[in-house]
Enzyme design. Structure first.
Site, short mmCIF file in Angstrom:
data_model
loop_
_atom_site.label_atom_id
_atom_site.label_comp_id
_atom_site.label_asym_id
_atom_site.label_seq_id
_atom_site.Cartn_x
_atom_site.Cartn_y
_atom_site.Cartn_z
N TYR A 126 -14.52 -9.16 -5.80
CA TYR A 126 -13.08 -9.44 -5.77
C TYR A 126 -12.69 -10.18 -4.50
O TYR A 126 -12.01 -11.21 -4.54
CB TYR A 126 -12.29 -8.13 -5.88
CG TYR A 126 -10.82 -8.30 -5.62
CD1 TYR A 126 -9.98 -8.91 -6.55
CD2 TYR A 126 -10.25 -7.85 -4.42
CE1 TYR A 126 -8.63 -9.08 -6.30
CE2 TYR A 126 -8.90 -8.01 -4.17
CZ TYR A 126 -8.10 -8.62 -5.10
OH TYR A 126 -6.76 -8.79 -4.85
N TRP A 151 -2.78 -3.36 0.49
CA TRP A 151 -2.35 -2.02 0.06
C TRP A 151 -0.97 -2.09 -0.60
O TRP A 151 -0.04 -1.35 -0.24
CB TRP A 151 -2.33 -1.07 1.26
CG TRP A 151 -3.68 -0.78 1.87
CD1 TRP A 151 -4.80 -1.55 1.80
CD2 TRP A 151 -4.01 0.35 2.67
NE1 TRP A 151 -5.82 -0.97 2.51
CE2 TRP A 151 -5.37 0.19 3.06
CE3 TRP A 151 -3.31 1.46 3.12
CZ2 TRP A 151 -6.03 1.13 3.86
CZ3 TRP A 151 -3.97 2.39 3.92
CH2 TRP A 151 -5.31 2.23 4.28
#
Length: 302
Positions: A126, A151
């Site tokens: 990723y 996040w």
């Protein structure tokens, strides 16, 4: 000013749809499948051309971090080549592109917060696919703003805040990794930042500070620290609560390797645009409050 956003259902796309209501001079057009499909490059340029954008926000992406380890070709097709095609189409239309990237382009071995000058070294498929996208975007469109964030959570979609609230409703104790550090980031704040920079670009046709920027919540914590704040906030609002047990990364194996240090330095963005994200505990508090009272406004149509 017309912003064209790739993707309709992602956290940042939905947050842009909500926050744009405070900007009556901004029109947002959302493009998604089947009209625009990053797996089908031939759909990208025609879909963007119809919309006549002043600015393109490249938000659509392959985000299944662990699944990407088993689907590298798809991850690179969407996050690498697909992002490049979006940037190229924007350039042909004379529009800058804002491309969303990730803290996962770093390996996490650094001691302090990463700056834009630090060398990326992704540890996962990723992360590597998102770094490939950064390179493709920069090559295709010189008027690019690559925003690395981290996040991400919001009242929309799947994210860590929602997961913690759901688990706390069923458990007395939740084990959460304590040795990975970063900046929790509200997608609502990312949307505010994008709308702010869009206004800057619109008002300054000679803007020349294109490049890579870090954009994340102000302040840092561990995943377990983030979880404690979420559930303490939930308890204060009368919502579910559970104890958090600190665990090491080795006790919670995942297919994709996560960086131990995801902290991002945001000074460059603040200097260029005069904008800083709120402290992450305050932004988290607002999202938790909204989730508990069901205040998730539906601002996008399919």
């Amino acid at each position: 000013m017309r912003l064209v956003v790739t993707g309709r259902e992602g956290q940042v796309a939905r947050s842009l749809g909500e926050r744009a209501h405070a900007h009556p001079d901004v029109e947002i057009v959302f493009l998604g499948r089947p009209e625009l499909d990053l797996e089908k490059p031939e759909t990208i340029a025609p879909a963007l051309a119809i919309t006549r954008p002043d600015l393109v926000v490249s938000a659509a992406a392959y985000t299944a971090v662990d699944q990407a380890e088993d689907e590298p070709e798809l991850a690179f097709a969407v996050n690498g080549a697909g992002a490049g095609h979006v940037a190229e189409a924007a350039a042909r239309l004379g529009a800058p592109v804002v491309h969303l990237s990730t803290d996962y382009v770093f390996d996490g071995s650094g001691e302090g917060a990463y700056t834009e000058d630090d060398e990326p070294a992704p540890r996962s498929v990723y992360g590597a696919s998102k770094l490939a996208g950064e390179h493709a975007v920069a090559k295709a469109n010189p008027r690019h703003l690559i925003l690395r964030t981290a996040w991400v959570y919001s009242p929309f979609g799947r994210n860590f805040v929602k997961t913690m609230l759901k688990l706390a409703a069923d458990r007395d104790e939740i084990s959460v990794v304590a040795d990975q550090w970063g900046n929790p980031t509200s997608a609502l704040d990312v949307a505010d930042a994008i709308l702010h920079l869009a206004a800057t670009l619109h008002g300054n046709k000679g803007f020349a500070s294109f490049g890579v920027y870090h954009l994340a919540g102000t302040g840092e914590t561990s995943w377990s620290g983030f979880a404690r704040h979420i559930l303490d906030t939930s308890q204060a609002f009368g919502g579910p609560h559970a104890r958090i047990r600190d665990v090491a990364t080795v006790e919670y194996p995942t297919k994709a390797r996560r960086p131990a240090n995801s902290r991002l330095a945001m000074a460059k963005f603040a200097a260029a645009f005069g904008w800083m994200a709120p402290d992450w505990p305050e932004s988290t508090k607002e999202v938790v409050r909204r989730l508990l009272i069901g205040e998730t406004r539906q601002t996008l149509t399919a």
